[in-house]
Motif scaffolding. Structure first.
Motif: not given
Length: 256
Positions: A142, A152, A155-156, A161, A165
């Motif tokens: 990532v 990443k 998702l953030s 995330w 994570a």
């Protein structure tokens, strides 16, 4: 009694037209992102059939390939899955000026093991962590590999995330991340749409919104240390009508 002599002369004459083909055949070495494995292999075959030249293909994560080129690896062309790693190679003076161009586009998807997995809606309300339970989410590295970086970021952007994570299993490249899901070693994964399309044992259950990550484009360029006399010819072929038909067949798009 002149039969054998005439036969030898006829054979020599028949071989003459072939001499230029072998004399001018050349080789080009291409370092390319793992997600291009199937499609680029087919493109290379088409070019070889048309020209007689040979293509040596080396696939890995874009980050690993960039570092190898910076360390002097004998690549004639570099095709990255992200602008950042092409920028890194350019920044160390390892690209030939004026050869860089964007050739392909892709999309990012969430996949599940099996062919009949139920689709989901990817938004800020999606409980990806709950769907995973105690299992792992398969992703490329990532912080280094483009597919992992895009994943990443997506998702953030969706606010997911932090919760997933701790459950991410990271691989050296996107094809390795795909393989974990195909073998059911992880129930879910994040890969490119084109990767999912070539694997029979996974399903695309959602596509990440285009605005959740940077545009996925593939820049290509000739390296500064390129030795192949046909490097430019192959680079041009990558955007030809013949190549574009192959790229489209594997699900790739093209930059605007």
């Amino acid at each position: 009694m002149f039969g054998p002599v005439l036969r030898r002369l006829a054979l020599a004459a028949a071989l003459v037209p072939l001499a230029p083909l072998y004399a001018t055949a050349a080789e080009v070495t291409v370092f390319a992102a793992s997600s291009l494995t199937n499609a680029l292999g087919r493109v290379a075959e088409a070019w070889t059939a048309a020209t007689g030249h040979h293509v040596v293909l080396s696939f890995a994560g874009s980050s690993a390939l960039a570092r190898q080129i910076q360390q002097g690896a004998p690549a004639d062309l570099f095709i990255s899955a992200s602008q950042d790693w092409m920028d890194a190679v350019a920044g160390t003076g390892d690209l030939r000026d004026g050869t860089r161009r964007d050739i392909l586009a892709n999309s990012l998807v969430l996949i599940a093991h099996g062919r009949d997995a139920a689709p989901v809606t990817l938004d800020s309300t999606f409980d990806l962590s709950g769907l995973l339970g105690d299992a792992r989410l398969s992703m490329a590295l990532v912080d280094a590999v483009p597919a992992g970086i895009y994943g990443k970021a997506a998702l953030s952007h969706l606010g997911l995330w932090d919760s997933v994570a701790p459950k991410v299993a990271q691989s050296d490249n996107v094809r390795a991340a795909l393989a974990f899901v195909a073998r059911n070693e992880a129930p879910l994964g994040i890969v490119y749409a084109t990767d999912a399309a070539v694997e029979d044992d996974v399903s695309i259950i959602a596509t990440f919104p285009a605005d959740s990550h940077a545009p996925i484009t593939y820049p290509a360029a000739i390296t500064a240390q390129a030795q192949s006399p046909v490097a430019q010819e192959f680079l041009d072929f990558l955007s030809s009508d013949a190549a574009r038909a192959i790229w489209q067949g594997f699900g790739f798009g093209f930059p605007d």
